[in-house]
Every structure is written in structure tokens, then in C-alpha cells.
Enzyme design. Structure first.
Site, mmCIF file in Angstrom:
data_model
loop_
_atom_site.group_PDB
_atom_site.id
_atom_site.type_symbol
_atom_site.label_atom_id
_atom_site.label_comp_id
_atom_site.label_asym_id
_atom_site.label_seq_id
_atom_site.Cartn_x
_atom_site.Cartn_y
_atom_site.Cartn_z
ATOM 1 N N ASN A 209 -36.495 -0.780 -58.001
ATOM 2 C CA ASN A 209 -37.697 -0.834 -58.859
ATOM 3 C C ASN A 209 -37.777 0.155 -59.913
ATOM 4 O O ASN A 209 -36.651 0.896 -60.152
ATOM 5 C CB ASN A 209 -39.018 -1.002 -58.111
ATOM 6 C CG ASN A 209 -38.884 0.466 -57.220
ATOM 7 O OD1 ASN A 209 -38.926 1.657 -57.885
ATOM 8 N ND2 ASN A 209 -39.088 0.426 -55.849
ATOM 9 N N ASP A 278 -39.816 -2.881 -50.485
ATOM 10 C CA ASP A 278 -40.478 -3.341 -49.158
ATOM 11 C C ASP A 278 -39.646 -4.447 -48.577
ATOM 12 O O ASP A 278 -39.738 -4.781 -47.275
ATOM 13 C CB ASP A 278 -41.651 -4.409 -49.791
ATOM 14 C CG ASP A 278 -42.779 -3.325 -50.131
ATOM 15 O OD1 ASP A 278 -42.786 -2.111 -49.757
ATOM 16 O OD2 ASP A 278 -43.790 -3.717 -50.831
ATOM 17 N N LYS A 288 -17.939 -9.326 -53.639
ATOM 18 C CA LYS A 288 -18.814 -9.793 -54.859
ATOM 19 C C LYS A 288 -19.162 -11.049 -54.822
ATOM 20 O O LYS A 288 -17.875 -11.853 -54.704
ATOM 21 C CB LYS A 288 -17.923 -9.220 -56.115
ATOM 22 C CG LYS A 288 -18.834 -9.420 -57.416
ATOM 23 C CD LYS A 288 -17.848 -9.074 -58.651
ATOM 24 C CE LYS A 288 -18.758 -9.316 -59.908
ATOM 25 N NZ LYS A 288 -17.758 -9.181 -61.192
ATOM 26 N N PHE A 322 -49.626 6.701 -52.359
ATOM 27 C CA PHE A 322 -49.712 6.059 -53.713
ATOM 28 C C PHE A 322 -49.942 4.706 -53.683
ATOM 29 O O PHE A 322 -49.257 4.232 -52.706
ATOM 30 C CB PHE A 322 -48.560 6.727 -54.551
ATOM 31 C CG PHE A 322 -49.006 7.835 -55.175
ATOM 32 C CD1 PHE A 322 -48.423 9.172 -54.298
ATOM 33 C CD2 PHE A 322 -49.122 8.081 -56.575
ATOM 34 C CE1 PHE A 322 -48.510 10.552 -54.971
ATOM 35 C CE2 PHE A 322 -49.298 9.480 -57.033
ATOM 36 C CZ PHE A 322 -48.994 10.742 -56.554
ATOM 37 N N LYS A 336 -54.965 -0.133 -48.438
ATOM 38 C CA LYS A 336 -53.797 0.627 -47.833
ATOM 39 C C LYS A 336 -54.434 1.917 -47.198
ATOM 40 O O LYS A 336 -53.649 2.136 -46.077
ATOM 41 C CB LYS A 336 -53.033 0.957 -49.341
ATOM 42 C CG LYS A 336 -51.703 1.478 -49.103
ATOM 43 C CD LYS A 336 -50.795 1.471 -50.184
ATOM 44 C CE LYS A 336 -49.386 2.074 -49.877
ATOM 45 N NZ LYS A 336 -48.385 2.395 -51.236
ATOM 46 N N LYS A 340 -53.389 2.100 -43.181
ATOM 47 C CA LYS A 340 -51.937 3.033 -42.989
ATOM 48 C C LYS A 340 -52.600 4.177 -42.402
ATOM 49 O O LYS A 340 -51.831 5.328 -42.263
ATOM 50 C CB LYS A 340 -51.186 3.096 -44.213
ATOM 51 C CG LYS A 340 -50.861 1.754 -44.680
ATOM 52 C CD LYS A 340 -49.619 1.781 -45.539
ATOM 53 C CE LYS A 340 -49.150 0.307 -45.640
ATOM 54 N NZ LYS A 340 -47.928 0.013 -46.454
#
Ligand SMILES: Cc1cc2nc3c(=O)[nH]c(=O)nc-3n(C[C@H](O)[C@H](O)[C@H](O)COP(=O)(O)O)c2cc1C
Length: 399
Positions: A209, A278, A288, A322, A336, A340
């Protein structure tokens, strides 16, 4: 906060008169200001001006001590919470960079353990001189601070860089550095995660990301400066980790998960600023994948949820997460926090201008388990790091 002491070093440049305004502004902020002037500085402004503004004798000479005052270079150096050299001549920068201590100011700078901040002011050609720039770079590497000069019309008539930075900017920087040198995290163990993770598809490709690690690195840096023992667990980034912290490099989410759990029991605070992937490909191809005209699909499986696991195992640690969202950020962030078992969450919308991945600035809303909310304005990531640490400290004092 106890009254802080700033030693204001004034050197021999045209902008020396502006140091009067700096002294006066700092005094109004309840800071004790002690002025040390070089011999050349006294050609531009008389010590009496500073003496009247600060209500203290001005130190001008290493060997001439006022009878009422027991000052010497070591005691000035020790009582400093911060040294501000404004304006800083090319000469003082050169002397400090080369270990020269031949007058009161250069000697006290050498003797101090306090942060030293230079606000250079000089003619553009002088400022751009390679020796001056090399001295500045060298001092920055040694953790000396610089408040870059502004561009504008200089006293010599030239137009360019070299004008003493705006006084508001100098005062703001001084306050920020003074606050960040509080040792209020001394003895605390902090675990910070940062950056993205990478999940291999085949030997040449991966999914990841846009996280750059800037926020996590800023938190680690701020915490080290405030005296914490910091372990930084970081995914791949191009950043140089802050000095004096224990850095653990990882690539995948599973590696990050394992390293975080190994270190969790030793922590007082965990701040999870990383953006771990995730999902990961179900199968990593051993060789490859060759290009073809066919469409291709990759099956993904879930990675372990690091925060959720920490939330389950949490004893008396403070757990901060975050939530980087592109929409409904407050709803998702709150969810969240609850799911959590976090103590605090910093929520941001990554689609807002100058916010989130890759930027040097960020804007978050802080939400605590107690329901307390704070919307913070856009600010630099290092400033935000300090604000987050202030909130965590508050949680430790009033759980
Ligand atoms: C009128 C005048 C203006 C000066 N302005 C500057 C200046 O803005 N910046 C600078 O680096 N030096 C400036 N200088 C040169 C310094 O005064 C000189 O390098 C001196 O040795 C600096 O000593 P100090 O660093 O101990 O104060 C100026 C000199 C004169 C005569």
C-alpha cells in the site's frame, strides 16, 4: 511547566537588533532569557538594551565577571533548557562546526547539553557559500537545529535567501523544541509500528500500500526525544530510522505480527501506525508468473490481525491505533476502537488534501475509549506525534 531558560546568543550581523524583539517575545511567554553577545554583536546593539529587556546582566566577555553575579561558561551552559543563536553569523556556525571555543558564546555552546538552535542571517552569497552549507549540513547531522532564513530584500541591497527567519517562526520553533525536550517519557517502554508490509505474489511481484512510514517514524523520534525506550517495528520504507531506538525491520504482516507479539509484554504503550496488508496471496508462486493474454486472478487469504490480538492480550498497556479511511472515517474508526479494545484511535480521511500517506502533514480526530474526542488541525507529522504522545501521557495519568 517549570519556568524554562533560553540562552539567547546574539552575533554580529545586521539583524542583531531583531534579537531584541525575540528576547521580549520569549519573556512574555514566561521564559527566562539570558543573553550572551559576541564582541561583534555589540557593534550593532548595545548590551544595555538586552539588559533592560531581560532584567539580567548580559554576558559579553569570558574573563570579565560582574561582581554581583557568579556566572561562568559552564554554569550558563548547565542552566540552559535551550540555546538560540539569533542572528547566527557564518562565523559562529563555522566555529561551532569546527570545535572552536574562543569566546563566551562559542565556549558555552560547546559546554551545553541543551538543544542548540541556529537562526542564520547573512548575505545570500555568504549563505550559499559551500563552506557555510557544509558546516550547516554537518551540524544538522549532529542534531543541531536550524531555522532556515527567509528570502527577501537584504540589508546589503541584494534580494535572495539569507534574511533572518520571521520572528513568529523563530518563537514557534523554540517553543516546539522546548516542549519536545521534556523528558516526560523517561523510563517508559514504547512499541511503535510503521510503514507498509509487502506480500509476495511471485519472486518479482508483491502487493502493498502507499504507506511511507512517516507518521510512525515521527512518533518514534518524538518519543525518543522525550526519554522513552522505543522499539520501532517497521515495514519497508525509504526513511532513516531515528537515532537511539531499537529498530526491527520486517517485510510481511505475519513477520510484523510475530515481532510485535514478542515485544508486547515489555511495553507500557503500543502505537500501531503501520499499515499492514490485511490480505496475502493464498499461494506464492515459486517462479515468475509469465505474461499471457488471458485474464488472471489471485486468491487472497486474510493475514493475522495484529491490533485485535493485542487488544485480546492487553493487560495494563495503553493501546493506540490509527484508522486511515477514505469515507465514513468516524464510524469506522469508532468501530475499530471498540472491536479491537483500543484505548485511543487517531482517525484520518486519506482523501483530504495534505493528509495521510506520504505527506509531511496530517490531520486526525482523536477518539478515546472514554468517549472523549479531539479534532486536531492540519499540522506537521512531528507536531502531531507530540500531540499524540501528550494524549497518551494523559491516558497513563488518568486511565
Ligand atoms: C555592517 C556589517 C554587517 C554584517 N552583517 C553580517 C551578517 O548579516 N551575517 C554574517 O554572517 N556576518 C555579518 N557581518 C560579518 C560579521 O560581523 C563578522 O564575520 C564577525 O566576525 C562575526 O563575529 P561573531 O560571529 O563573533 O559575532 C557583518 C559585518 C559588518 C561590518
Amino acid at each position: 511547566m517549570n519556568k524554562k531558560t533560553v540562552i539567547l546568543g546574539v552575533t554580529g550581523g545586521i539583524a542583531a537588533y531583531k534579537a531584541c524583539e525575540i528576547a521580549s517575545r520569549l519573556i512574555k511567554l514566561n521564559i527566562n532569557v539570558q543573553v550572551v553577545m559576541t564582541k561583534s554583536a555589540q557593534e550593532f546593539v548595545r548590551p544595555l538594551v538586552f539588559q533592560s529587556l531581560t532584567n539580567q546582566p548580559v554576558v559579553t566577555d569570558m574573563f570579565e565577571r560582574p561582581s554581583t553575579w557568579d556566572i561562568e561558561h559552564i554554569s550558563i551552559a548547565q542552566k540552559a533548557d535551550l540555546f538560540l543563536i539569533a542572528p547566527a553569523t557564518a562565523n559562529i556556525i563555522g566555529k561551532v562546526a569546527n570545535g572552536i571555543a574562543d569566546d563566551m558564546l562559542s565556549t558555552t555552546i560547546m559546554a551545553t547539553k541543551a538543544p542548540v538552535v541556529f537562526a542564520p542571517a547573512m548575505n545570500t552569497a555568504m549563505y550559499q557559500n559551500k563552506i557555510v552549507q557544509k558546516n550547516i549540513s554537518f551540524l544538522k547531522e549532529l542534531d543541531y537545529y536550524f531555522i532556515n532564513p527567509d528570502e527577501g530584500r537584504l540589508a546589503c541591497g541584494d534580494v535572495g535567501i539569507g534574511k533572518l527567519a520571521d520572528i513568529d517562526r523563530i518563537v514557534e520553533n523554540v517553543i516546539q523544541i522546548l516542549n519536545s525536550t521534556q523528558m516526560d517519557y523517561k523510563g517508559k517502554n514504547l512499541l511503535v509500528t510503521a510503514g507498509p508490509t509487502r506480500e509476495a505474489i511471485d519472486p518479482v511481484r508483491y502487493i502493498s500500500n502507499y504507506s511511507t512510514g512517516k507518521m510512525g517514524y515521527a512518533i518514534a523520534e518524538a518519543a525518543v526525544k522525550r526519554g522513552a525506550n522505543v522499539t520501532l517495528i517497521t515495514g519497508p520504507t525509504h526513511l532513516t530510522p531515528p537515532k537511539n531506538c531499537n529498530v526491527i525491520h520486517v517485510t510481511t504482516t505475519e513477520e510484523m505480527y510475530n515481532r510485535v507479539l514478542e515485544n508486547f509484554n515489555m511495553c507500557d504503550v503500543v502505537i500501531k501506525a503501520a499499515a499492514p496488508s490485511d490480505y496475502k496471496p493464498k499461494i506464492v508462486m515459486p517462479s515468475k508468473i509469465k505474461k499471457s493474454d488471458e485474464t488472471m486472478s489471485i486468491e487472497f487469504v486474510s493475514n493475522p490481525d495484529i491490533l485485535k490480538e493485542l487488544g485480546k492480550r492487553k493487560d495494563d498497556q495503553i493501546l493506540v491505533g490509527f484508522a486511515a479511511e477514505s469515507d465514513h472515517e468516524i464510524i469506522y474508526g469508532k468501530e475499530k476502537l471498540e472491536k479491537k479494545n483500543l484505548d485511543m484511535i487517531c482517525i484520518n480521511n486519506i482523501l483530504k488534501d495534505k493528509v495521510g500517506f506520504g505527506h509531511d502533514t496530517n490531520q486526525v480526530e482523536i477518539l478515546k475509549k472514554s468517549g472523549e474526542k479531539k479534532v486536531l488541525p492540519l499540522m506537521s507529522k512531528i507536531e502531531l506525534a507530540h500531540k499524540i504522545l501528550d494524549e497518551v501521557l494523559d491516558l497513563m495519568k488518568h486511565p
